[in-house]
Design an enzyme around this catalytic site. Sequence first.
Site, PDB file in Angstrom:
ATOM      1  CE  LYS A  12     -11.814   4.926   8.670  1.00  0.00           C
ATOM      2  NZ  LYS A  12     -10.541   3.916   8.258  1.00  0.00           N
TER       3      LYS A  12
ATOM      4  N   GLY B 297     -12.426   1.328  11.992  1.00  0.00           N
ATOM      5  CA  GLY B 297     -11.979   0.207  12.738  1.00  0.00           C
ATOM      6  C   GLY B 297     -11.425   0.829  14.257  1.00  0.00           C
TER       7      GLY B 297
ATOM      8  N   GLY C  30      -2.515  -2.689   9.442  1.00  0.00           N
ATOM      9  CA  GLY C  30      -3.515  -1.553   9.958  1.00  0.00           C
ATOM     10  C   GLY C  30      -4.634  -1.505   9.027  1.00  0.00           C
ATOM     11  CB  THR C  31      -5.669  -3.339   5.649  1.00  0.00           C
ATOM     12  OG1 THR C  31      -4.422  -2.867   5.097  1.00  0.00           O
ATOM     13  CG2 THR C  31      -6.835  -3.036   4.850  1.00  0.00           C
TER      14      THR C  31
ATOM     15  CG  PHE D 255      -0.313   0.546  14.266  1.00  0.00           C
ATOM     16  CD1 PHE D 255       0.488  -0.342  14.679  1.00  0.00           C
ATOM     17  CD2 PHE D 255      -1.319   0.394  13.234  1.00  0.00           C
ATOM     18  CE1 PHE D 255       0.350  -1.646  14.001  1.00  0.00           C
ATOM     19  CE2 PHE D 255      -1.538  -0.894  12.814  1.00  0.00           C
ATOM     20  CZ  PHE D 255      -0.536  -1.790  13.226  1.00  0.00           C
TER      21      PHE D 255
ATOM     22  N   GLY E  48       0.953  -1.201  -0.125  1.00  0.00           N
ATOM     23  CA  GLY E  48       0.040   0.095  -0.052  1.00  0.00           C
ATOM     24  C   GLY E  48       0.852   1.020   0.075  1.00  0.00           C
ATOM     25  CB  ALA E  49       4.416   1.462  -1.164  1.00  0.00           C
TER      26      ALA E  49
ATOM     27  CG  HIS F 168     -11.333   8.811   9.902  1.00  0.00           C
ATOM     28  ND1 HIS F 168     -12.342   8.268  10.942  1.00  0.00           N
ATOM     29  CD2 HIS F 168     -10.100   8.218  10.468  1.00  0.00           C
ATOM     30  CE1 HIS F 168     -11.420   7.793  11.742  1.00  0.00           C
ATOM     31  NE2 HIS F 168     -10.182   7.857  11.457  1.00  0.00           N
TER      32      HIS F 168
HETATM   33  P1  NAD Z   1      -5.098   5.185   0.682  1.00  0.00           P
HETATM   34  O1  NAD Z   1      -6.231   5.030  -0.138  1.00  0.00           O
HETATM   35  O2  NAD Z   1      -4.351   6.539   0.625  1.00  0.00           O
HETATM   36  O3  NAD Z   1      -4.010   3.990   0.144  1.00  0.00           O
HETATM   37  C1  NAD Z   1      -4.270   2.507  -0.042  1.00  0.00           C
HETATM   38  C2  NAD Z   1      -3.163   2.077  -0.693  1.00  0.00           C
HETATM   39  O4  NAD Z   1      -3.459   0.722  -0.842  1.00  0.00           O
HETATM   40  C3  NAD Z   1      -2.648   2.504  -2.245  1.00  0.00           C
HETATM   41  O5  NAD Z   1      -1.263   2.386  -2.105  1.00  0.00           O
HETATM   42  C4  NAD Z   1      -3.003   1.489  -3.168  1.00  0.00           C
HETATM   43  O6  NAD Z   1      -2.213   1.249  -4.258  1.00  0.00           O
HETATM   44  C5  NAD Z   1      -2.962   0.244  -2.324  1.00  0.00           C
HETATM   45  N1  NAD Z   1      -3.825  -0.843  -2.830  1.00  0.00           N
HETATM   46  C6  NAD Z   1      -5.076  -0.724  -2.875  1.00  0.00           C
HETATM   47  N2  NAD Z   1      -5.768  -1.825  -3.201  1.00  0.00           N
HETATM   48  C7  NAD Z   1      -4.767  -2.566  -3.329  1.00  0.00           C
HETATM   49  C8  NAD Z   1      -4.619  -4.045  -3.809  1.00  0.00           C
HETATM   50  N3  NAD Z   1      -5.441  -4.710  -4.194  1.00  0.00           N
HETATM   51  N4  NAD Z   1      -3.408  -4.707  -3.488  1.00  0.00           N
HETATM   52  C9  NAD Z   1      -2.249  -4.097  -3.225  1.00  0.00           C
HETATM   53  N5  NAD Z   1      -2.366  -2.528  -3.071  1.00  0.00           N
HETATM   54  C10 NAD Z   1      -3.366  -2.050  -2.958  1.00  0.00           C
HETATM   55  O7  NAD Z   1      -5.407   4.752   2.134  1.00  0.00           O
HETATM   56  P2  NAD Z   1      -4.620   5.040   3.414  1.00  0.00           P
HETATM   57  O8  NAD Z   1      -5.345   6.361   4.079  1.00  0.00           O
HETATM   58  O9  NAD Z   1      -3.325   5.055   3.467  1.00  0.00           O
HETATM   59  O10 NAD Z   1      -5.239   3.811   4.266  1.00  0.00           O
HETATM   60  C11 NAD Z   1      -4.745   2.663   4.119  1.00  0.00           C
HETATM   61  C12 NAD Z   1      -5.742   1.811   5.122  1.00  0.00           C
HETATM   62  O11 NAD Z   1      -4.945   1.811   6.552  1.00  0.00           O
HETATM   63  C13 NAD Z   1      -7.146   1.989   5.128  1.00  0.00           C
HETATM   64  O12 NAD Z   1      -7.577   0.514   5.432  1.00  0.00           O
HETATM   65  C14 NAD Z   1      -7.332   2.822   6.518  1.00  0.00           C
HETATM   66  O13 NAD Z   1      -8.374   2.742   7.310  1.00  0.00           O
HETATM   67  C15 NAD Z   1      -6.139   2.220   7.413  1.00  0.00           C
HETATM   68  N6  NAD Z   1      -5.501   3.042   8.411  1.00  0.00           N
HETATM   69  C16 NAD Z   1      -5.207   2.501   9.456  1.00  0.00           C
HETATM   70  C17 NAD Z   1      -4.506   3.093  10.580  1.00  0.00           C
HETATM   71  C18 NAD Z   1      -4.237   2.325  11.835  1.00  0.00           C
HETATM   72  O14 NAD Z   1      -3.538   3.018  12.786  1.00  0.00           O
HETATM   73  N7  NAD Z   1      -4.271   1.047  11.844  1.00  0.00           N
HETATM   74  C19 NAD Z   1      -4.292   4.631  10.180  1.00  0.00           C
HETATM   75  C20 NAD Z   1      -4.621   5.210   9.091  1.00  0.00           C
HETATM   76  C21 NAD Z   1      -5.350   4.308   8.067  1.00  0.00           C
END
Ligand code: NAD
Length: 242
Positions: free
Chosen positions: A154, A160, A94-95, A121, A12-13, A150
């Site tokens: 989102k 979550g 963290g997804t 986290f 998810g880079a 948010h």
């Molecule tokens: P974002 O939409 O900015 O980024 C998503 C990333 O996932 C992108 O790099 C995209 O290319 C990649 N992606 C999407 N589908 C994919 C697939 N099928 N295979 C591989 N890569 C794929 O989202 P974000 O704001 O960076 O958040 C990402 C996730 O983390 C969300 O689920 C969000 O709710 C969660 N999150 C968790 C925390 C925590 O502390 N646990 C904090 C912030 C966000």
Amino acid sequence: MDPTPLRILIHGASGRMGQALLRLAAESPEAWQVVAAVTRRAPAQRVVEGVPFFAAGELGGVPEFDVAIDFSLPEGFDPVLALCVARGRGLVSGTTGLEATQRAALEAAAGAIPLLWASNFSVGVAVLHELVERAARALPGWDCDIVESHHVHKKDAPSGTALTLGEAAGRGGAQPRYASLRAGDIVGEHLVQFAGQGERVELVHRATSRDIFARGALQAASRLAGRAPGLYTMRGLLFEEG
Ligand code: NAD
């Protein structure tokens, strides 16, 4: 500290969290080396500041890594979990918004690899969970409402974090209800409100930077590497097990 940096894969880079992880890892090359950065689509540039990028479809061909850190979307979760199991490597995820079947697969995979999934986290939210459980226990019969806000991009709702705060409230005997706001560029806010007759208690956490989540995930990855298979928690890894 171990002089060899931990080899990490960031899944998810290109996302908001992925970018924060890449930046923070680059600031501490003695601790973390990103050996693969994975995005949904094939990136235009294959190597960015020394980090090799891969498309999701190329996951099987990524180089050796110690721990994968996944902040993607639910549709990206199964392949990265399968990769970690196939390679016998740890996973920090963290997804949010995972399906029940994905949660079950995660728990099953914990029999084979060390795993940490956390809805949040940040250290502050870890403390908030404890406060919410205590408040719920001390205020039986009060209404409990969790309001989360948010940014507009989102996808999942309630967040979550709201759901795990709700579990904490539930452990204290409350029956929480949820409300979600999506507005502007809010990084993340959680209000847990307990309302009685003529009075209210409000517990709030406001995140103003994604770096708190990214730093927590990188630290968790360092603590997870080399551990026995199992399902670990943020609290266990960061606070209890030294
Ligand atoms: P974002 O939409 O900015 O980024 C998503 C990333 O996932 C992108 O790099 C995209 O290319 C990649 N992606 C999407 N589908 C994919 C697939 N099928 N295979 C591989 N890569 C794929 O989202 P974000 O704001 O960076 O958040 C990402 C996730 O983390 C969300 O689920 C969000 O709710 C969660 N999150 C968790 C925390 C925590 O502390 N646990 C904090 C912030 C966000």
